[in-house]
Design a protein around this motif. Structure first.
Motif, PDB file in Angstrom:
ATOM      1  N   ILE A 136       0.825  -1.277   0.198  1.00  0.00           N
ATOM      2  CA  ILE A 136       0.227   0.029   0.334  1.00  0.00           C
ATOM      3  C   ILE A 136       0.688   1.236  -0.088  1.00  0.00           C
ATOM      4  O   ILE A 136       0.387   2.168  -1.001  1.00  0.00           O
ATOM      5  CB  ILE A 136      -1.151  -0.032   1.695  1.00  0.00           C
ATOM      6  N   ALA A 137       1.385   1.163   0.573  1.00  0.00           N
ATOM      7  CA  ALA A 137       3.158   2.041   0.864  1.00  0.00           C
ATOM      8  C   ALA A 137       3.613   2.596  -0.316  1.00  0.00           C
ATOM      9  O   ALA A 137       3.530   4.103  -1.060  1.00  0.00           O
ATOM     10  CB  ALA A 137       3.811   2.417   1.899  1.00  0.00           C
ATOM     11  N   GLU A 138       4.002   1.217  -1.708  1.00  0.00           N
ATOM     12  CA  GLU A 138       4.550   1.688  -2.886  1.00  0.00           C
ATOM     13  C   GLU A 138       3.070   2.141  -3.511  1.00  0.00           C
ATOM     14  O   GLU A 138       3.776   3.395  -4.490  1.00  0.00           O
ATOM     15  CB  GLU A 138       5.065   0.229  -3.341  1.00  0.00           C
ATOM     16  N   VAL A 139       2.544   1.869  -3.196  1.00  0.00           N
ATOM     17  CA  VAL A 139       1.123   2.243  -4.494  1.00  0.00           C
ATOM     18  C   VAL A 139       1.137   4.061  -3.820  1.00  0.00           C
ATOM     19  O   VAL A 139       1.037   4.449  -4.965  1.00  0.00           O
ATOM     20  CB  VAL A 139       0.071   1.506  -4.364  1.00  0.00           C
ATOM     21  N   GLU A 140       0.606   4.365  -2.921  1.00  0.00           N
ATOM     22  CA  GLU A 140       0.446   5.883  -2.051  1.00  0.00           C
ATOM     23  C   GLU A 140       1.950   6.841  -2.670  1.00  0.00           C
ATOM     24  O   GLU A 140       1.534   7.664  -3.244  1.00  0.00           O
ATOM     25  CB  GLU A 140       0.334   5.598  -0.527  1.00  0.00           C
TER      26      GLU A 140
END
Length: 73
Positions: free
Chosen positions: A67-71
């Motif tokens: 999720i952090a990589e997508v954001e």
């Protein structure tokens, strides 16, 4: 001359046959599970030795890093 023989009365009853064996069971087939992505396992949704079928949920891998990589992107 006759051979002497003993006689006994027949008694009818149910008999439970019981045998004990020491040993262990082993699966006919084994499967090694490897994730396609790295990560920490959050939960396991099967018990070792249980039957599973295609599509069953087996593990949940912590989604936070993804999720952090997508954001960030």
């Amino acid at each position: 001359s006759a051979t002497p023989a003993t006689v006994a009365a027949v008694d009818s009853q149910n008999v439970l046959l019981w045998e004990e064996f020491s040993g262990r069971f082993e699966a006919v087939e084994r499967v090694e599970l490897r994730p396609r992505v790295p990560g920490a396992i959050e939960s396991i949704h099967f018990r070792e030795g249980s039957l599973v079928k295609k599509g069953d949920l087996l593990f949940i891998i912590d989604p936070a890093p993804y999720i952090a990589e997508v954001e960030k992107a």
